[in-house]
Design a protein around this motif. Structure first.
Motif, PDB file in Angstrom:
ATOM      1  N   UNK A 117       0.842  -1.201   0.000  1.00  0.00           N
ATOM      2  CA  UNK A 117       0.000   0.000   0.000  1.00  0.00           C
ATOM      3  C   UNK A 117       0.875   1.249   0.000  1.00  0.00           C
ATOM      4  N   UNK A 118       1.945   1.232   0.799  1.00  0.00           N
ATOM      5  CA  UNK A 118       2.843   2.385   0.865  1.00  0.00           C
ATOM      6  C   UNK A 118       3.564   2.619  -0.457  1.00  0.00           C
ATOM      7  N   UNK A 119       3.812   1.570  -1.207  1.00  0.00           N
ATOM      8  CA  UNK A 119       4.397   1.742  -2.532  1.00  0.00           C
ATOM      9  C   UNK A 119       3.419   2.455  -3.457  1.00  0.00           C
ATOM     10  N   UNK A 120       2.145   2.192  -3.259  1.00  0.00           N
ATOM     11  CA  UNK A 120       1.109   2.826  -4.074  1.00  0.00           C
ATOM     12  C   UNK A 120       0.808   4.247  -3.595  1.00  0.00           C
ATOM     13  N   UNK A 121       0.887   4.457  -2.260  1.00  0.00           N
ATOM     14  CA  UNK A 121       0.585   5.756  -1.659  1.00  0.00           C
ATOM     15  C   UNK A 121       1.534   5.984  -0.482  1.00  0.00           C
ATOM     16  N   UNK A 122       2.708   6.590  -0.726  1.00  0.00           N
ATOM     17  CA  UNK A 122       3.729   6.753   0.319  1.00  0.00           C
ATOM     18  C   UNK A 122       3.281   7.548   1.537  1.00  0.00           C
ATOM     19  N   UNK A 123       2.278   8.401   1.392  1.00  0.00           N
ATOM     20  CA  UNK A 123       1.834   9.223   2.522  1.00  0.00           C
ATOM     21  C   UNK A 123       0.681   8.591   3.302  1.00  0.00           C
ATOM     22  N   UNK A 124       0.309   7.373   2.936  1.00  0.00           N
ATOM     23  CA  UNK A 124      -0.854   6.728   3.559  1.00  0.00           C
ATOM     24  C   UNK A 124      -0.628   6.439   5.033  1.00  0.00           C
ATOM     25  N   UNK A 125      -1.710   6.521   5.797  1.00  0.00           N
ATOM     26  CA  UNK A 125      -1.693   6.080   7.185  1.00  0.00           C
ATOM     27  C   UNK A 125      -2.282   4.677   7.233  1.00  0.00           C
ATOM     28  N   UNK A 126      -1.545   3.720   7.785  1.00  0.00           N
ATOM     29  CA  UNK A 126      -1.972   2.317   7.744  1.00  0.00           C
ATOM     30  C   UNK A 126      -1.839   1.688   9.124  1.00  0.00           C
ATOM     31  N   UNK A 127      -2.908   1.032   9.568  1.00  0.00           N
ATOM     32  CA  UNK A 127      -2.873   0.279  10.819  1.00  0.00           C
ATOM     33  C   UNK A 127      -3.212  -1.169  10.492  1.00  0.00           C
ATOM     34  N   UNK A 128      -2.398  -2.093  11.000  1.00  0.00           N
ATOM     35  CA  UNK A 128      -2.598  -3.522  10.749  1.00  0.00           C
ATOM     36  C   UNK A 128      -3.041  -4.204  12.041  1.00  0.00           C
ATOM     37  N   UNK A 129      -4.142  -4.955  11.969  1.00  0.00           N
ATOM     38  CA  UNK A 129      -4.641  -5.700  13.126  1.00  0.00           C
ATOM     39  C   UNK A 129      -4.609  -7.198  12.825  1.00  0.00           C
ATOM     40  N   UNK A 130      -4.162  -8.018  13.790  1.00  0.00           N
ATOM     41  CA  UNK A 130      -4.074  -9.466  13.565  1.00  0.00           C
ATOM     42  C   UNK A 130      -5.364 -10.220  13.874  1.00  0.00           C
ATOM     43  N   UNK A 131      -6.376  -9.509  14.353  1.00  0.00           N
ATOM     44  CA  UNK A 131      -7.638 -10.183  14.668  1.00  0.00           C
ATOM     45  C   UNK A 131      -8.795  -9.197  14.571  1.00  0.00           C
ATOM     46  N   UNK A 132      -9.986  -9.746  14.362  1.00  0.00           N
ATOM     47  CA  UNK A 132     -11.186  -8.914  14.309  1.00  0.00           C
ATOM     48  C   UNK A 132     -11.430  -8.260  15.664  1.00  0.00           C
ATOM     49  N   UNK A 133     -11.211  -9.015  16.731  1.00  0.00           N
ATOM     50  CA  UNK A 133     -11.446  -8.492  18.077  1.00  0.00           C
ATOM     51  C   UNK A 133     -10.565  -7.284  18.367  1.00  0.00           C
ATOM     52  N   UNK A 134      -9.282  -7.375  18.028  1.00  0.00           N
ATOM     53  CA  UNK A 134      -8.374  -6.248  18.268  1.00  0.00           C
ATOM     54  C   UNK A 134      -8.773  -5.040  17.432  1.00  0.00           C
ATOM     55  N   UNK A 135      -9.182  -5.289  16.196  1.00  0.00           N
ATOM     56  CA  UNK A 135      -9.581  -4.187  15.326  1.00  0.00           C
ATOM     57  C   UNK A 135     -10.822  -3.480  15.860  1.00  0.00           C
ATOM     58  N   UNK A 136     -11.862  -4.240  16.186  1.00  0.00           N
ATOM     59  CA  UNK A 136     -13.110  -3.626  16.643  1.00  0.00           C
ATOM     60  C   UNK A 136     -12.922  -2.896  17.970  1.00  0.00           C
ATOM     61  N   UNK A 137     -12.099  -3.452  18.853  1.00  0.00           N
ATOM     62  CA  UNK A 137     -11.823  -2.788  20.132  1.00  0.00           C
ATOM     63  C   UNK A 137     -11.125  -1.451  19.906  1.00  0.00           C
ATOM     64  N   UNK A 138     -10.148  -1.443  19.002  1.00  0.00           N
ATOM     65  CA  UNK A 138      -9.414  -0.208  18.713  1.00  0.00           C
ATOM     66  C   UNK A 138     -10.312   0.825  18.032  1.00  0.00           C
ATOM     67  N   UNK A 139     -11.154   0.381  17.119  1.00  0.00           N
ATOM     68  CA  UNK A 139     -12.024   1.310  16.396  1.00  0.00           C
ATOM     69  C   UNK A 139     -13.055   1.950  17.317  1.00  0.00           C
ATOM     70  N   UNK A 140     -13.492   1.215  18.327  1.00  0.00           N
ATOM     71  CA  UNK A 140     -14.457   1.761  19.287  1.00  0.00           C
ATOM     72  C   UNK A 140     -13.875   2.936  20.062  1.00  0.00           C
TER      73      UNK A 140
END
Length: 234
Positions: A21-44
């Motif tokens: 993604x960074x190769x396509x858009x070097x200024x992008x902000x990207x967060x990687x989550x290893x599980x649905x639970x971690x993602x939903x908790x962080x998004x809340x």
């Protein structure tokens, strides 16, 4: 800046996708989550906007799969797009049970990632945004916006066929507008780049003849976006 969320229980692939993604858009902000639970908790706990979600489909030790989660994400982030990623092409029919704009088999990620991101942003740019006004909520087609002006505690959104007033600040509005098409050029103005007919060092002229000031604070960012957008048209 565009914001991406990657949710994949294969951590190695998640980091690889982040690099792509960074190769396509070097200024992008990207967060990687290893599980649905971690993602939903962080998004809340987060108020940050998300432009594109990359969702794996099969997760170990999860109550929901990526398709079910995508349905919930669409309700929470109606202005975002979802791209499904999976090792298995057999899910190509199942993904239509949830809103999404693209499905990529992981082995084809290099070939299809740029097109998927392009399609996602095209879809976002065609969408409507919801403005909060004294008369309730108003849906406005993004492409119809010419510019937005902030005066005291009210923002006026000028359209091709009229205007609406909203209490939303320019900071709030710029977060929900497509970053490739809208730019803040002054503490009191946001302009729709395709609606600009010409620009100078301290001002720009819109297609309807309105002259908008460009302040020193926003000059460099404005010029950068203009050159990037007009460069695509040449």
């Amino acid at each position: 800046m565009s914001n991406f969320v990657v949710c994949d229980d294969n951590c190695k692939f998640g980091e690889y996708l982040k690099t792509m993604i960074l190769q396509n858009d070097p200024s992008a902000g990207i967060v990687v989550y290893p599980s649905i639970k971690e993602m939903t908790t962080a998004l809340e706990k987060s108020s940050s906007p998300v432009d594109i979600f990359f969702m794996d489909i099969m997760f170990e030790n999860e109550v929901e799969n990526g398709i079910e989660t995508a349905k919930s994400l669409h309700l929470l982030y109606p202005n975002s797009e979802i791209i499904f990623i999976s090792e298995f092409a057999s899910f190509i029919s199942d993904v239509y049970l949830a809103p999404h704009c693209f499905f990529i088999k992981k082995s084809d990620i290099e070939a299809y990632l740029p097109k998927a991101i392009e399609k996602a942003f095209e879809s976002i740019e065609r969408r409507k945004i919801v403005l909060k006004s004294s008369n309730g909520q108003i849906a406005v087609t993004v492409e119809d916006i010419i510019y937005i002006e902030r005066v005291q505690r009210e923002s006026t959104v000028y359209l091709t066929n009229g205007h609406y007033c909203t209490r939303s600040s320019l900071e709030e509005l710029v977060q929900i507008l497509p970053p490739s098409k809208f730019v803040r050029c002054h503490c009191s103005f946001i302009v729709n780049i395709p609606r600009i007919s010409r620009y100078y060092r301290t001002s720009c002229v819109l297609e309807n003849g309105v002259v908008i000031p460009i302040s020193r604070k926003y000059c460099d960012a404005f010029k950068s976006k203009m050159l990037k957008y007009w460069g695509k048209l040449i």
